[in-house]
Design an enzyme around this catalytic site. Structure first.
Site, PDB file in Angstrom:
ATOM      1  N   LYS A 177       0.849  -1.205   0.000  1.00 61.17           N
ATOM      2  CA  LYS A 177       0.000   0.000   0.000  1.00 61.17           C
ATOM      3  C   LYS A 177       0.880   1.249   0.000  1.00 61.17           C
ATOM      4  O   LYS A 177       1.724   1.417   0.884  1.00 61.17           O
ATOM      5  CB  LYS A 177      -0.901  -0.008   1.232  1.00 61.17           C
ATOM      6  CG  LYS A 177      -1.704   1.268   1.440  1.00 61.17           C
ATOM      7  CD  LYS A 177      -2.434   1.243   2.783  1.00 61.17           C
ATOM      8  CE  LYS A 177      -3.049   2.591   3.106  1.00 61.17           C
ATOM      9  NZ  LYS A 177      -3.662   2.620   4.457  1.00 61.17           N
TER      10      LYS A 177
ATOM     11  N   ASP B  69      -2.170  10.507   3.780  1.00 61.28           N
ATOM     12  CA  ASP B  69      -3.578  10.163   3.983  1.00 61.28           C
ATOM     13  C   ASP B  69      -4.240  11.184   4.900  1.00 61.28           C
ATOM     14  O   ASP B  69      -4.124  11.107   6.121  1.00 61.28           O
ATOM     15  CB  ASP B  69      -3.701   8.759   4.580  1.00 61.28           C
ATOM     16  CG  ASP B  69      -5.149   8.365   4.807  1.00 61.28           C
ATOM     17  OD1 ASP B  69      -6.033   8.982   4.169  1.00 61.28           O
ATOM     18  OD2 ASP B  69      -5.397   7.451   5.605  1.00 61.28           O
TER      19      ASP B  69
ATOM     20  N   LYS C 127      -9.398  13.242   8.758  1.00 63.52           N
ATOM     21  CA  LYS C 127      -8.853  12.795  10.037  1.00 63.52           C
ATOM     22  C   LYS C 127      -8.737  13.974  11.011  1.00 63.52           C
ATOM     23  O   LYS C 127      -8.654  15.126  10.580  1.00 63.52           O
ATOM     24  CB  LYS C 127      -7.459  12.194   9.832  1.00 63.52           C
ATOM     25  CG  LYS C 127      -7.424  10.872   9.102  1.00 63.52           C
ATOM     26  CD  LYS C 127      -5.991  10.398   8.920  1.00 63.52           C
ATOM     27  CE  LYS C 127      -5.932   9.067   8.206  1.00 63.52           C
ATOM     28  NZ  LYS C 127      -6.415   7.965   9.053  1.00 63.52           N
TER      29      LYS C 127
ATOM     30  N   ARG D 232      -7.702  -0.125   1.382  1.00 62.42           N
ATOM     31  CA  ARG D 232      -8.305  -1.326   0.788  1.00 62.42           C
ATOM     32  C   ARG D 232      -8.812  -1.051  -0.632  1.00 62.42           C
ATOM     33  O   ARG D 232      -8.894  -1.963  -1.451  1.00 62.42           O
ATOM     34  CB  ARG D 232      -9.425  -1.834   1.691  1.00 62.42           C
ATOM     35  CG  ARG D 232     -10.605  -0.907   1.836  1.00 62.42           C
ATOM     36  CD  ARG D 232     -11.417  -1.153   3.085  1.00 62.42           C
ATOM     37  NE  ARG D 232     -10.710  -0.716   4.284  1.00 62.42           N
ATOM     38  CZ  ARG D 232     -11.187  -0.866   5.525  1.00 62.42           C
ATOM     39  NH1 ARG D 232     -12.357  -1.451   5.721  1.00 62.42           N
ATOM     40  NH2 ARG D 232     -10.492  -0.452   6.561  1.00 62.42           N
TER      41      ARG D 232
END
Length: 502
Positions: free
Chosen positions: A270, A275, A282, A356
């Site tokens: 990954k 992110d 977040k 994912r």
């Protein structure tokens, strides 16, 4: 730092070290004033025994004491390191404490070279001791200040380290040293990539690093850009890239070290280089650490570098989907439905469950290689940290003979190296949590068993081969004062591949 093997006659190990000329010889001592065989062989003047009796060194694991100017031996210094209670052989934990103490001391010692002469480790061969030694010493000199305008003062420590082995172990030791140095180099690359800021370590940077590895170690490399990714219909992967200006890359590296007809082992990493969580943003606290969300990609690249350097006789392919996950007016929204490369549709309930989404298309792509096994590596879920803390990576596979065998190989490689994993369940019952009213599946299954439902999501894209998933969210980096990439799970992955090649 240069490492070498020093072969000592097995019949005279207790006394042969007296004649070895070195700036510093490292020997072990035990609690209750007990000397190792080699320490006793060096101590005809009684200086070591006196130091123990005086309490200058306790012998507890990790304790240390430097002695100078001892007559009747060729070494200029003796570094004593504690090994704990005296037994027939030293425990792994005590050996690690001792060698880490040695590495710390030698890193600031005004000596050019050193000889490590420690006892055998319980239930381990010499290759374990050599690997542990090399990694400990390389860790002691690893620097993360490359981007500081004023670098920290570099310690002027030992530059050459020899490891004493008996004649019987010489062949195994030489192979182990070559592999251990390559492993350490791979770990360093993984740590360097992980520690770089996300404005430098972009998907393009990872692609350039992969090309460099391919050029240096004669591997095949393919770097797919957005148009090529679109042509492959990787709608799940591309959905993560919608909010960023940074172009995605799909990296394929091929190490063909085995026979042409042999099916490759495929590693999938990954590569989210930053992110933010996307629209499902977040919290701000600790968000800087989301530069480590490419830890899977970094560890796969580090592993490929390691096996390339050691010319491993095994076919190993790496697949790395890499991009940023950012919020913007074009970003994917919660509630959007996307179509993966496999044709399965996914309702995105949370854009922060993006790893994912890029991995599932990479796992589908892996089918074309008819792999012997596929292992994906990802900083996938905070839930795995809650389950296992920062000690073990989470290992997920199906439960049948082929997958049990793969799990056993990975767990054994982890135990060999101290880069441990713990097997977690994958069961049909957890798939209930991924049901969607509007698509084939949702991308999250709620907070309960979050690391398991994430693995169950990935499992749906791996039906055509033997597969395992490593969740390294708790092991790829450290927070707080020791903040930085750990280089894990490069030792586990590299040793798994070495064992397969063997």
């Amino acid at each position: 730092m240069d490492f070498s093997i020093k072969i000592i006659d097995a019949k005279s190990t207790s006394t042969a070290h007296k004649a070895l000329k070195t700036a510093c010889i490292v020997v072990g001592v035990f609690e209750k004033n007990k000397l190792s065989t080699i320490a006793a062989g060096l101590d005809k003047q009684g200086v070591v025994a006196a130091a123990l009796k005086s309490g200058d060194i306790s012998g507890k694991p990790g304790s240390s004491l430097l002695l100078r100017g001892i007559t009747d031996i060729a070494a200029e210094r003796i570094l004593l390191v504690g090994l704990g209670e005296e037994t027939n052989s030293v425990s792994e934990k005590n050996y690690q404490s001792a060698i880490q103490a040695a590495a710390r001391n030698l890193a600031i010692l005004g000596a050019g070279d050193a000889l490590i002469a420690l006892p055998a480790v319980k239930d381990r061969d010499v290759s374990w001791s050599i690997r542990t030694t090399v990694i400990a010493f390389r860790e002691s000199i690893f620097r993360a200040d490359g981007l500081k305008s004023k670098k920290e003062t570099s310690p002027t420590g030992v530059k050459k380290v020899a490891i004493a082995v008996t004649t019987d172990d010489s062949a195994l030791a030489k192979t182990a040293l070559t592999q251990s140095v390559a492993l350490a180099n791979g770990m360093d690359l993984t740590k360097e990539l992980g520690n770089l800021p996300p404005n430098i370590c972009t998907p393009t940077y990872l692609a350039t690093t992969a090309k460099t590895i391919a050029d240096n170690y004669k591997m095949g490399a393919e770097i797919l850009d957005r148009k090529q990714i679109q042509a492959l219909k990787m709608g799940s992967f591309l959905s993560v890239t919608n909010g960023t200006a940074e172009p995605p890359k799909f990296i394929v590296l091929k190490h063909n070290g085995g026979k042409a007809k042999d099916a490759p082992v495929v590693l999938v990493g990954k590569g989210i280089t930053f992110d933010s969580g996307g629209i499902s943003l977040k919290p701000g606290v600790g968000m800087d650490e989301m530069k480590y969300d490419m830890g899977g990609a970094a560890s796969v690249l580090g592993t490929m570098r390691a096996i390339g350097e050691m010319k491993l006789k095994l076919n190993v392919y790496a697949i790395i989907p890499t991009c940023e996950n950012m919020p913007s007016g074009t970003a994917t929204r919660p509630g959007d439905i996307v179509t993966s490369m496999s044709g399965q549709t996914i309702e995105i309930l949370n854009t922060d469950a993006e790893g994912r989404l890029i991995l599932c298309d990479a796992l589908t792509y892996a089918e074309r290689f008819n792999p012997a096994a596929v292992v994906d590596v990802a900083t996938l879920t905070g839930a795995c940290v809650t389950s296992l803390g920062h000690h073990n990576s989470g290992l997920f596979t199906r439960h049948d003979d082929a997958h049990d065998k793969l799990a056993a190989e990975l767990l054994a490689a982890g135990k060999q190296t101290g880069d441990t994993a713990w097997r977690m369940p994958i069961e049909e019952a957890y798939n209930e949590q991924l049901k969607s009213n509007f698509a084939d599946m949702a991308n999250i299954g709620g907070p309960a068993g979050g690391s398991i439902t994430a693995a169950c999501f990935l499992e749906r894209f791996t039906k055509k081969y033997t597969w395992a998933h490593l969740d390294i969210a708790g092991t790829a980096w450290k927070s707080g004062p020791a903040k930085g990439s750990t280089g894990r799970p490069v030792p586990l992955l590299t040793t798994f591949l070495i064992n397969r090649a063997g």
